[in-house]
Design an enzyme around this catalytic site. Sequence first.
Site, PDB file in Angstrom:
ATOM      1  N   LYS A   1      -8.133   2.540  -3.082  1.00 46.13           N
ATOM      2  CA  LYS A   1      -8.547   2.421  -1.669  1.00 46.13           C
ATOM      3  C   LYS A   1      -9.274   3.715  -1.305  1.00 46.13           C
ATOM      4  O   LYS A   1      -8.669   4.774  -1.243  1.00 46.13           O
ATOM      5  CB  LYS A   1      -7.297   2.216  -0.800  1.00 46.13           C
ATOM      6  CG  LYS A   1      -7.600   1.960   0.666  1.00 46.13           C
ATOM      7  CD  LYS A   1      -7.547   0.474   0.960  1.00 46.13           C
ATOM      8  CE  LYS A   1      -7.701   0.176   2.447  1.00 46.13           C
ATOM      9  NZ  LYS A   1      -6.457   0.283   3.177  1.00 46.13           N
TER      10      LYS A   1
ATOM     11  N   GLU B   1      -6.382  -7.801   6.028  1.00 48.88           N
ATOM     12  CA  GLU B   1      -5.927  -6.414   5.897  1.00 48.88           C
ATOM     13  C   GLU B   1      -5.603  -5.797   7.255  1.00 48.88           C
ATOM     14  O   GLU B   1      -6.318  -6.032   8.227  1.00 48.88           O
ATOM     15  CB  GLU B   1      -7.027  -5.551   5.271  1.00 48.88           C
ATOM     16  CG  GLU B   1      -7.628  -6.083   3.992  1.00 48.88           C
ATOM     17  CD  GLU B   1      -8.879  -5.298   3.588  1.00 48.88           C
ATOM     18  OE1 GLU B   1      -9.630  -5.825   2.765  1.00 48.88           O
ATOM     19  OE2 GLU B   1      -9.091  -4.189   4.103  1.00 48.88           O
ATOM     20  N   SER B   2      -4.562  -4.992   7.279  1.00 43.92           N
ATOM     21  CA  SER B   2      -4.169  -4.187   8.452  1.00 43.92           C
ATOM     22  C   SER B   2      -3.466  -4.987   9.549  1.00 43.92           C
ATOM     23  O   SER B   2      -3.849  -6.119   9.845  1.00 43.92           O
ATOM     24  CB  SER B   2      -5.348  -3.461   9.097  1.00 43.92           C
ATOM     25  OG  SER B   2      -5.933  -2.567   8.202  1.00 43.92           O
TER      26      SER B   2
ATOM     27  N   GLU C   1     -14.713  -5.325   1.997  1.00 45.03           N
ATOM     28  CA  GLU C   1     -14.072  -5.355   3.317  1.00 45.03           C
ATOM     29  C   GLU C   1     -15.105  -5.477   4.431  1.00 45.03           C
ATOM     30  O   GLU C   1     -16.088  -4.741   4.467  1.00 45.03           O
ATOM     31  CB  GLU C   1     -13.265  -4.068   3.492  1.00 45.03           C
ATOM     32  CG  GLU C   1     -12.619  -3.914   4.856  1.00 45.03           C
ATOM     33  CD  GLU C   1     -11.828  -2.611   4.949  1.00 45.03           C
ATOM     34  OE1 GLU C   1     -10.853  -2.461   4.189  1.00 45.03           O
ATOM     35  OE2 GLU C   1     -12.202  -1.761   5.775  1.00 45.03           O
TER      36      GLU C   1
ATOM     37  N   ASN D   1     -10.768  -6.775   7.682  1.00 47.47           N
ATOM     38  CA  ASN D   1      -9.920  -5.715   8.234  1.00 47.47           C
ATOM     39  C   ASN D   1      -9.680  -6.012   9.710  1.00 47.47           C
ATOM     40  O   ASN D   1     -10.615  -6.081  10.498  1.00 47.47           O
ATOM     41  CB  ASN D   1     -10.601  -4.349   8.067  1.00 47.47           C
ATOM     42  CG  ASN D   1      -9.636  -3.203   8.322  1.00 47.47           C
ATOM     43  OD1 ASN D   1      -8.646  -3.347   9.040  1.00 47.47           O
ATOM     44  ND2 ASN D   1      -9.912  -2.052   7.744  1.00 47.47           N
TER      45      ASN D   1
ATOM     46  N   LYS E   1       0.451   4.924   1.401  1.00 48.68           N
ATOM     47  CA  LYS E   1      -0.369   5.674   2.353  1.00 48.68           C
ATOM     48  C   LYS E   1       0.515   6.704   3.052  1.00 48.68           C
ATOM     49  O   LYS E   1       1.481   6.352   3.706  1.00 48.68           O
ATOM     50  CB  LYS E   1      -0.979   4.703   3.371  1.00 48.68           C
ATOM     51  CG  LYS E   1      -1.811   5.357   4.444  1.00 48.68           C
ATOM     52  CD  LYS E   1      -2.740   4.372   5.144  1.00 48.68           C
ATOM     53  CE  LYS E   1      -2.031   3.327   5.968  1.00 48.68           C
ATOM     54  NZ  LYS E   1      -2.970   2.532   6.794  1.00 48.68           N
TER      55      LYS E   1
ATOM     56  N   GLU F   1       0.799  -1.227   0.000  1.00 48.87           N
ATOM     57  CA  GLU F   1       0.000   0.000   0.000  1.00 48.87           C
ATOM     58  C   GLU F   1       0.832   1.278   0.000  1.00 48.87           C
ATOM     59  O   GLU F   1       1.896   1.342   0.598  1.00 48.87           O
ATOM     60  CB  GLU F   1      -0.906   0.001   1.225  1.00 48.87           C
ATOM     61  CG  GLU F   1      -1.942   1.098   1.234  1.00 48.87           C
ATOM     62  CD  GLU F   1      -3.100   0.767   2.160  1.00 48.87           C
ATOM     63  OE1 GLU F   1      -4.108   0.241   1.651  1.00 48.87           O
ATOM     64  OE2 GLU F   1      -2.980   0.997   3.372  1.00 48.87           O
TER      65      GLU F   1
END
Length: 260
Positions: A116, A216-217, A165, A186, A56, A54
């Site tokens: 995103k 994710e995350s 998600e 997530n 970000k 990603e």
Amino acid sequence: MNILDRIVADKHKEVELKKSLIPIKQLEQAALFDRNTTSLAHALRNSTTGIIAEHKRRSPSRAVINQKLSVQDVALGYETAGACGMSVLTDGKYFGGSLDDLLLSRAAATIPLLRKEFIIDQYQLLEAKAYGADVILLIAAVLSREEIKSLSEFAKTLSLDVLLEVHNQEELEKSIMPSIDMLGVNNRNLKTFDVSTDISKQLSSHIPDDFVKVSESGISSIEAIKDLKQYGYKGFLIGENFMKTENPGASATEFIKELK
């Protein structure tokens, strides 16, 4: 009003403003609009690593992650590292991103690009296509089942992959439909911003095998990925872990090499 509610309220205003400034016809005439997209779901199914890296700059949970890097350098670095795809944050107010980041990433790399974003309107899908995305993100926490259905089906007419998600079983149950390609769990609670991969593990058995499972995350170690793979996960979205370094591409290269 929690942070997610605030973001979505602002997004409604932003989309209405954009619609008044840039007509749909103008988006449909963009050079990239008729480009053949590349499937992230297909790339993940055929990958041994499954990394979605990603870009970000910042986030509500962390004021600044990395403001110094050029998005083209990051995109090229991730592609060279062997990432399956790249996630590009396009929200400006809360994450410091923009649609231009998507455009510049597309100019620099050929891997599948995920827009995103907090998507609430078909207009944003047309933007995604016009700016070179291959995949769009839908967040079950901010959409009804009917909205998920209409947005995901519209995405399919544009040849865009859909990553849906979820954060809990209730969101997952309302989201299972044929127009979804990937189901992402997530690990970050969007209300408290606490992170734990336990949620990915808990929900894994409830996700049908028709969908590519993405976690994710909060994924920062090889061990976490190897652990999640046992639960059927094929995709792993990693942002901060690479972006907080001086050279995200080099960090991703090292990580993917070790994972192999």
